[in-house]
Design a protein around this motif. Structure first.
Motif, PDB file in Angstrom:
ATOM      1  N   UNK A 281       6.001  17.205   4.524  1.00  0.00           N
ATOM      2  CA  UNK A 281       7.113  17.370   5.453  1.00  0.00           C
ATOM      3  C   UNK A 281       6.691  18.065   6.738  1.00  0.00           C
TER       4      UNK A 281
ATOM      5  N   UNK B 126      10.910  20.859   3.918  1.00  0.00           N
ATOM      6  CA  UNK B 126      10.256  21.342   2.699  1.00  0.00           C
ATOM      7  C   UNK B 126      10.041  20.250   1.670  1.00  0.00           C
ATOM      8  N   UNK B 127      10.473  19.022   1.957  1.00  0.00           N
ATOM      9  CA  UNK B 127      10.298  17.924   0.998  1.00  0.00           C
ATOM     10  C   UNK B 127       9.090  17.093   1.370  1.00  0.00           C
ATOM     11  N   UNK B 128       8.293  16.729   0.378  1.00  0.00           N
ATOM     12  CA  UNK B 128       7.261  15.724   0.624  1.00  0.00           C
ATOM     13  C   UNK B 128       7.780  14.399   0.090  1.00  0.00           C
ATOM     14  N   UNK B 129       7.347  13.320   0.668  1.00  0.00           N
ATOM     15  CA  UNK B 129       7.780  12.026   0.161  1.00  0.00           C
ATOM     16  C   UNK B 129       6.638  11.038   0.232  1.00  0.00           C
ATOM     17  N   UNK B 130       6.780   9.928  -0.476  1.00  0.00           N
ATOM     18  CA  UNK B 130       5.764   8.878  -0.473  1.00  0.00           C
ATOM     19  C   UNK B 130       6.328   7.642   0.203  1.00  0.00           C
ATOM     20  N   UNK B 131       5.437   6.825   0.734  1.00  0.00           N
ATOM     21  CA  UNK B 131       5.845   5.587   1.387  1.00  0.00           C
ATOM     22  C   UNK B 131       5.145   4.438   0.685  1.00  0.00           C
ATOM     23  N   UNK B 132       5.921   3.517   0.144  1.00  0.00           N
ATOM     24  CA  UNK B 132       5.355   2.296  -0.421  1.00  0.00           C
ATOM     25  C   UNK B 132       5.721   1.157   0.530  1.00  0.00           C
TER      26      UNK B 132
ATOM     27  N   UNK C 262       4.110  -2.383  -9.348  1.00  0.00           N
ATOM     28  CA  UNK C 262       3.132  -1.569  -8.616  1.00  0.00           C
ATOM     29  C   UNK C 262       3.825  -0.357  -7.998  1.00  0.00           C
TER      30      UNK C 262
ATOM     31  N   UNK D 104       7.895  11.144  -8.384  1.00  0.00           N
ATOM     32  CA  UNK D 104       9.038  11.008  -7.474  1.00  0.00           C
ATOM     33  C   UNK D 104      10.339  10.966  -8.262  1.00  0.00           C
TER      34      UNK D 104
ATOM     35  N   UNK E 159       3.211   3.861  -8.770  1.00  0.00           N
ATOM     36  CA  UNK E 159       3.076   4.961  -7.808  1.00  0.00           C
ATOM     37  C   UNK E 159       4.206   5.978  -7.983  1.00  0.00           C
TER      38      UNK E 159
ATOM     39  N   UNK F 234      12.538  14.410   8.192  1.00  0.00           N
ATOM     40  CA  UNK F 234      12.166  15.217   7.032  1.00  0.00           C
ATOM     41  C   UNK F 234      11.304  16.416   7.398  1.00  0.00           C
TER      42      UNK F 234
ATOM     43  N   UNK G 177       0.842  -1.188   0.000  1.00  0.00           N
ATOM     44  CA  UNK G 177       0.000   0.000   0.000  1.00  0.00           C
ATOM     45  C   UNK G 177       0.879   1.240   0.000  1.00  0.00           C
ATOM     46  N   UNK G 178       0.285   2.331  -0.444  1.00  0.00           N
ATOM     47  CA  UNK G 178       1.049   3.557  -0.665  1.00  0.00           C
ATOM     48  C   UNK G 178       0.385   4.716   0.071  1.00  0.00           C
ATOM     49  N   UNK G 179       1.202   5.628   0.596  1.00  0.00           N
ATOM     50  CA  UNK G 179       0.660   6.861   1.173  1.00  0.00           C
ATOM     51  C   UNK G 179       1.666   7.981   0.961  1.00  0.00           C
ATOM     52  N   UNK G 180       1.131   9.190   0.892  1.00  0.00           N
ATOM     53  CA  UNK G 180       2.002  10.359   0.762  1.00  0.00           C
ATOM     54  C   UNK G 180       2.224  10.989   2.130  1.00  0.00           C
ATOM     55  N   UNK G 181       3.354  11.628   2.322  1.00  0.00           N
ATOM     56  CA  UNK G 181       3.674  12.278   3.595  1.00  0.00           C
ATOM     57  C   UNK G 181       4.174  13.683   3.291  1.00  0.00           C
TER      58      UNK G 181
END
Lengths: 175, 414
Positions: A9, B61-67, B80, B90, B84, B57, A3-7
């Motif tokens: 800062x 100022x950085x946004x990041x994604x978590x897979x 997959x 990204x 994303x 983080x 599963x994926x989610x955005x974070x």
């Protein structure tokens, strides 16, 4: 499957405000010490007229800008107004800056741990660090100042008491 | 001095210690990356183990994604993740963890710079990767020494290339909490064997020696204290004052894993790992453990039968005091004794769960001859009967003289 989610800062509001306040106070204290302390005067005499340095944090953190306008005349320019900066000391992230300004790490230790980088001349950067060390010794009690500086200096009691009073008075009143 | 050309590359920047992850936003920006994607196991994400990374983080100022991936990934997992990655815009990959997470993250870094179809083709043909997106690694205590090596495996297939070595490695004590002593002992033995098997040929090249010494010392400094009982978390008011300083062993251990990966391409060509890889399908333990079992016997054999000088190994296993206190003719013996002592301590730390001999590792004795013949054909400078003697020695834990095997008989000398 995964599963994926955005974070996002987010921000460090309290740390940012604390750092901004400390930089404001230290900036004014540097100007005060440049008039009251002979060692700080000597360091600034070595800089050319118009020499401007800044200390700040990435990515767009709070910073202080100090300029030597003329011999014996040093000005605190706040966050800066677009002046050309001759020496830029930049801390890589707010956490590191907070650790320095809350005396969890000295400037020398932070430098050894690659938490800051210098854009400009190294001799000038060393001079700025010496000025900041002297100012911190004036502003802080010995117990805390020993955490902030590399080596606590041996001064006469007169310098400690009278010098500290003058620096504090000039910092608060701005004279 | 050996003046042959010795290629050795280790392009990673390693930051280890308090708040090392906080440097990641700045370091990634040096590669032009402003929006990284984190790859981790589902359990790591759901248990909140990513909180220190999110904290690092914050304010950058950085946004990041978590897979968060499953524990048994396939090519579809990478596809997959890539979907994303591509749709989210990204531009970098951060792997949090070790083993399968690193494999998936490396494959994603390849797919990110190329396409998943090209990745699939490379996996099918065993291709060499020349380009990846900026790639960082935040290891946990699950790290293995192959994680920072220039290779990735997925679905039983492998790709190679120096581009697969992480650009950045951030070893932060906040990510090094939960541990399994047996897995760590296995990985530690693997790192020890990876570093010390390079002494098979005698003297090590000067470029490589510091990495070997660092790897061995950090494994021993970190692994043995960690194999004791895990400290229970503080209660009451003390939990607000966590002892980050107590994580020095964890940082040392993981640093050894990171550095040992640089030595893996060289170690793979050694007899130790050639034998370990050949025996692994026959055994109930991993290649790393088998290499750890074989290593002391092999180094003894190399010293006694081939008369190779191993005195410089004492500097890796001991320290300057050991070196100065030991006369030159005795240094090899002292080094071999120290090696055996350290392996014994690792064995004791696992409660004797690790095998000490090939017999205890579950390898059938009758397969040793076939294995020795196969490896002798691939490795220069070794005869089949020498390897067979070595394997028999490691099988029973007793010395077998190679002269007894020249006629093809498997005899033992008590």
């Amino acid at each position: 499957m995964g599963h994926f989610r955005g974070v996002s800062s987010g921000s460090r509001v309290m740390q940012r405000r604390y750092i901004a306040f400390m930089l404001w106070f230290v900036g004014r204290a540097i100007v005060a010490a440049s008039k009251a302390d002979k060692d700080v005067k000597q360091e600034f005499e070595a800089f050319p007229d118009g020499f401007t340095f800044s200390l700040g944090s990435l990515p767009s953190g709070p910073r202080m800008v100090i300029q030597k306008k003329a011999p014996g005349k040093v000005r605190y320019l706040g966050q800066g107004k677009g002046e050309a900066i001759d020496l830029n000391l930049t801390i890589k992230h707010l956490q590191a800056f907070f650790m320095i300004l809350s005396f969890q790490e000295s400037t020398a230790t932070a430098n050894a741990r690659a938490r800051l980088f210098v854009d400009g001349g190294v001799p000038e950067a060393c001079a700025v660090v010496r000025v900041m060390d002297i100012v911190q010794v004036y502003l802080l009690p010995k117990v805390i100042a020993k955490l902030a500086v590399k080596r606590y200096p041996v001064w006469s009691w007169r310098r400690h008491i009278l010098g500290r009073s003058v620096v504090y008075l000039r910092t608060v009143t701005g004279i | 001095m050996n003046t042959n050309v010795t290629p050795f590359v280790f392009p990673s920047k390693i930051g280890a210690g308090t708040r090392a992850m906080a440097h990641l936003p700045y370091d990634l920006s040096g590669f032009g990356a402003v929006r990284p994607m984190v790859v981790c196991l589902e359990s790591v994400d759901t248990d909140g183990e990513l909180n220190p990374l999110e904290d690092a983080f914050r304010g950058s100022g950085l946004t990041f994604g978590v897979y968060a991936m499953e524990a048994t990934p396939t090519m579809e997992t990478v596809r997959e993740a890539w979907t994303h990655y591509h749709e989210g815009g990204f531009d970098a990959v951060i792997a949090v963890g070790g083993a399968v997470v690193m494999d998936v993250a490396k494959c994603l870094a390849v797919a990110g710079a190329n396409t998943p179809d090209l990745l699939r083709e490379m996996l099918n043909t065993g291709g060499t990767v020349s380009k990846t997106v900026p790639f960082a690694w935040v290891p946990t205590l699950d790290a293995m020494c192959g994680d920072s090596a220039p290779q990735a495996c997925l679905g039983g297939k492998q790709i190679n290339g120096e581009a697969l070595v992480p650009n950045l490695i951030a070893i932060d004590p906040r990510m090094l909490s939960s541990r399994d002593p047996y897995t760590m002992a296995e990985a530690g033995l693997g790192a020890l064997a990876t570093a010390l098997c390079l002494y098979e040929e005698g003297e090590i090249h000067g470029l490589i020696r510091p990495y070997v010494q660092l790897s061995v010392r950090q494994v021993m400094a970190g692994l043995l204290p960690l194999m004791g009982p895990q400290k229970t978390p503080s209660k009451g008011a003390l939990r607000w004052f966590p002892k980050e300083k107590g994580r020095e062993e964890e940082v040392a251990y993981v640093t050894a894993m990171a550095v040992a990966g640089a030595l893996e391409p060289l170690a793979k060509k050694s007899l130790t790992f050639s034998l370990a890889n050949a025996l692994a399908p026959l055994s109930r333990v991993s290649t790393e453990v088998l290499a750890g079992v074989l290593l002391p016997w092999l180094l003894n054999h190399v010293h006694e039968q081939k008369e190779r000088e191993l005195s410089s190994m004492l500097m890796a296993l001991g320290d300057m005091e050991h070196l100065c206190a030991t006369p030159d003719p005795q240094r090899t013996g002292a080094a071999l004794a120290l090696l055996q002592e350290k392996i014994n301590r690792i064995w004791l730390g696992t409660g004797a769960r690790l095998p000490r001999t090939l017999k205890k590792a579950g390898i059938p004795r009758e397969r040793l001859l076939e294995c020795s013949q196969g490896v002798a054909e691939a490795i220069e400078g070794w005869h089949a009967h020498e390897i067979e003697a070595l394997l028999l020695t490691a099988y029973e834990g007793r010395r077998v003289h190679p002269e007894m095997l020249k006629n093809g008989f498997m005899q033992e000398v008590v």
